[in-house]
Scaffold this motif. Structure first.
Motif, PDB file in Angstrom:
ATOM      1  N   LEU A  25       0.780  -1.149  -0.134  1.00 32.13           N
ATOM      2  CA  LEU A  25      -0.100   0.006  -0.048  1.00 32.13           C
ATOM      3  C   LEU A  25       0.949   1.470  -0.024  1.00 32.13           C
ATOM      4  N   GLN A  26       1.925   1.382   0.879  1.00 38.06           N
ATOM      5  CA  GLN A  26       2.604   2.550   0.917  1.00 38.06           C
ATOM      6  C   GLN A  26       3.522   2.999  -0.246  1.00 38.06           C
ATOM      7  N   ALA A  39       5.983   8.858   4.887  1.00 37.53           N
ATOM      8  CA  ALA A  39       4.998   9.481   5.238  1.00 37.53           C
ATOM      9  C   ALA A  39       3.557   8.877   4.822  1.00 37.53           C
ATOM     10  N   SER A  40       3.501   7.715   3.819  1.00 36.60           N
ATOM     11  CA  SER A  40       2.593   7.276   3.482  1.00 36.60           C
ATOM     12  C   SER A  40       2.276   6.381   4.562  1.00 36.60           C
ATOM     13  N   ALA A  46      -2.458   6.515  10.962  1.00 39.67           N
ATOM     14  CA  ALA A  46      -3.348   7.570  11.531  1.00 39.67           C
ATOM     15  C   ALA A  46      -4.709   7.055  11.204  1.00 39.67           C
ATOM     16  N   GLY A  47      -5.029   6.171  10.530  1.00 44.94           N
ATOM     17  CA  GLY A  47      -6.387   5.852  10.163  1.00 44.94           C
ATOM     18  C   GLY A  47      -6.925   6.864   8.746  1.00 44.94           C
ATOM     19  N   ARG A  48      -6.010   7.502   7.880  1.00 40.40           N
ATOM     20  CA  ARG A  48      -6.685   8.327   6.967  1.00 40.40           C
ATOM     21  C   ARG A  48      -6.582   7.871   5.685  1.00 40.40           C
ATOM     22  N   VAL A  49      -6.540   6.603   5.595  1.00 39.03           N
ATOM     23  CA  VAL A  49      -6.604   5.710   4.403  1.00 39.03           C
ATOM     24  C   VAL A  49      -7.502   4.782   4.135  1.00 39.03           C
ATOM     25  N   ARG A  50      -8.185   4.944   2.964  1.00 40.58           N
ATOM     26  CA  ARG A  50      -9.247   3.789   2.654  1.00 40.58           C
ATOM     27  C   ARG A  50      -9.076   3.124   1.713  1.00 40.58           C
ATOM     28  N   VAL A  55     -11.218   1.478   6.260  1.00 39.63           N
ATOM     29  CA  VAL A  55      -9.911   2.068   6.680  1.00 39.63           C
ATOM     30  C   VAL A  55      -9.152   1.018   6.837  1.00 39.63           C
ATOM     31  N   VAL A  56      -7.798   1.418   6.459  1.00 37.75           N
ATOM     32  CA  VAL A  56      -6.835   0.378   6.402  1.00 37.75           C
ATOM     33  C   VAL A  56      -5.603   0.908   7.253  1.00 37.75           C
ATOM     34  N   ARG A  57      -5.144   0.026   8.339  1.00 37.40           N
ATOM     35  CA  ARG A  57      -4.090   0.629   9.431  1.00 37.40           C
ATOM     36  C   ARG A  57      -2.791  -0.284   9.285  1.00 37.40           C
TER      37      ARG A  57
END
Length: 282
Positions: A25-26, A39-40, A46-50, A55-57
Motif C-alpha cells: 500500500l505505501q 509519510a504514507s 493514523a487511519g486516514r487511508v481507505r 479504513v486500512v491501518r
C-alpha cells in the motif's frame, strides 16, 4: 519434523503466497504521488487511508492498482498510472468528435499530441468554447458525461438585450421548452451594457444545446458561450486552444465525484462509450 514449508493446496503457505500478490500500500501511494513511503505509512497508521471504502491501518497491505480503489482523507487517488486526464479550452469552430464525417476541424488536433488514445467527456457544440475533459478512463467518462448522474456545469453567456433580475429568476424557477420543462440550478446576472448582458448559468441537464435554448426562450439569444467549469474542475486562465493535465487536487476532486455516484459501473473498458463521447449539455 520437517523444517520446510508445507506447499500442499489449501495450506498456510499457499494462502500467504496469495496475500503477497499486488503492491504494498505505501509503495502504491508513493507511486501515485500521495507522499513518500515513510509519510504514507504514517497516513495509514493514523487511519486516514481507505482501500475499497474501508479504513486500512496496516502498511504492509497489498493492493491491485487496477481493481482496488484508494482514498486519503476521503479524497480519491488514482492508482492506475496508465490513466490520463487532460483539460482542453476548446476553441470555437472545433467539433467535439474524434473523426468528423463532414471533414470539419475536430479534437484530433489536441488528442494526437498524447500517446494514449483519449476521448472527450461529454461535448460542446462547435460554436461553444471552454472546458472539455479528455481522458482514457472509460468508467469516469461514463459517470461524468451521462446526464442521469447530474454533474453540474457552469457557463458564461453573452446574450442580446438587457436582462432583468426577473428574467434571471425565470431561469431558476423553470421554463417550458419543446422537449419538456427545465430549470437552471443557479443563475446570476454579471453585467449589462451596450445592449448586451453577461449571465452565469449553472445546470446539470445534458439536453442538447440546453443553455442556448433556455436563453432564447426568455428573449435573450446567445452571442457567445463559454463553459467555465465541469463538476469541481474550473477552466481558470488556460488560454483558448491550450491543454494541460489535471493537477493532483483536480484529479482527486473529480475522481471523488465519480466514485460517489451510486450506480452500476459500465462494462469494463478503457474507452468511453460512443454514447458518452456524444453527450452534450450546452
Amino acid at each position: 519434523m520437517n523444517n520446510f514449508d508445507d506447499k500442499r493446496p489449501g495450506s498456510a503457505h499457499e494462502a500467504k503466497s496469495s496475500d503477497e500478490t499486488g503492491v504494498r500500500l505505501q509503495k502504491a501511494m508513493a507511486a501515485a504521488g500521495v507522499a513518500s513511503r515513510r509519510a504514507s505509512e504514517e497516513l495509514i497508521a493514523a487511519g486516514r487511508v481507505r482501500v475499497n471504502g474501508q479504513v486500512v491501518r496496516e502498511p504492509g497491505r497489498r493492493i491491485d492498482a487496477v481493481v482496488d480503489t484508494l482514498a486519503v482523507d476521503n479524497i480519491a487517488i488514482q492508482l492506475d498510472q496508465s490513466k490520463r486526464y487532460v483539460m482542453l479550452n476548446k476553441p470555437v469552430g472545433i467539433v467535439s468528435s474524434l473523426a468528423d464525417e463532414n471533414g470539419r476541424p475536430d479534437l484530433r488536433e489536441f488528442t494526437d499530441q498524447y500517446d494514449e488514445r483519449l476521448f472527450n467527456v461529454g461535448r460542446l457544440d462547435a460554436e461553444t468554447s471552454g472546458l472539455l475533459i479528455l481522458t482514457n478512463d472509460g468508467d469516469l467518462a461514463h459517470v461524468l458525461a451521462h446526464p442521469s448522474f447530474g454533474v453540474l456545469k457552469t457557463y458564461i453567456a453573452k446574450v442580446r438585450g438587457a436582462m432583468t433580475p426577473q428574467t434571471v429568476q425565470r431561469l431558476t424557477n423553470g421554463i417550458d421548452l419543446e422537449d419538456g420543462p427545465i430549470a437552471a440550478d443557479k443563475a446570476r446576472l454579471l453585467e449589462t451594457s451596450n445592449g448586451f448582458s453577461l449571465i452565469e448559468i449553472t445546470l446539470h441537464s445534458g439536453r442538447n444545446r440546453i443553455v442556448r435554448r433556455m436563453l432564447k426562450e426568455v428573449g435573450h439569444p446567445v452571442v457567445d458561450l463559454v463553459r467555465r467549469s465541469f463538476g469541481p474542475v474550473h477552466l481558470g486562465n488556460l488560454r483558448v486552444g491550450a491543454t494541460r493535465q489535471l493537477s493532483g487536487t483536480e484529479l482527486g476532486q473529480i475522481l471523488t465525484l465519480s466514485r460517489s455516484k451510486d450506480s452500476p459501473k459500465p462494462a469494463a473498458s478503457s474507452e468511453p462509450s460512443l454514447e458518452t463521447s456524444l453527450e452534450t449539455g450546452e
